[in-house]
Design an enzyme around this catalytic site. Structure first.
Site: not given
Length: 144
Positions: A11-12, A19, A24, A75, A78, A81, A88, A99, A101, A103, A108, A112
């Site tokens: 998401p995002n 943004r 970012y 990635n 959100a 978390h 799963d 995984e 990210h 940032s 942060r 997070r």
């Protein structure tokens, strides 16, 4: 034969470049994706990109990936978390997953700092902006 890697943006992530540019960066989502695919090709990997703002779509894509891809770079945004469904799904597909990210999630906000998906991933790369994806491609190559 080239191995197939799937990069999933959660998401995002599609709003990168627009943004919170102080966190970012200003580079567009499309530009970053082109560089990811180009770097994968340089490493001798085929790379496909998928983005969704919907948890269920990401779970479905992870399930599909078990037949089409040798590894996954994720990635989860959100969802990192709190999404036990994504956690799963990663565990179920039994494919190396890294995984990622943009940032550094550990410097942060407190919420997070915890990743529920990290325990089922081969590794975590955070804080290097778009280069987190490039590092993940280097990291996943020997695993697939």
């Amino acid at each position: 034969m080239k191995k197939n890697v799937l990069v999933i943006h959660g998401p995002n992530i599609n709003m990168v470049g627009e943004r919170e540019t102080g966190i970012y960066g200003k580079e567009s989502f499309e530009s970053i994706n082109k560089q990811i695919v180009s770097w994968a090709n340089e490493l001798g990997l085929n790379c496909s990109i998928f983005q969704s703002n919907h948890e269920g779509d990401i779970v479905d894509k992870l399930h599909q990936s078990r037949h089409e891809f040798d590894g996954v770079i994720l990635n989860a945004g959100a969802f990192t978390h709190y999404s036990y469904a994504i956690r799963d799904a990663i565990a179920a597909i039994k494919k190396p997953t890294v995984e990622v990210h943009l940032s550094n999630i550990h410097n942060r906000e407190e919420f997070r700092h915890n990743s529920v998906i990290a325990p089922v991933c081969a590794g975590q790369i955070a804080g290097f902006g778009k280069y987190s994806y490039m590092l993940a491609l280097c990291g996943i190559k020997p695993l697939i």
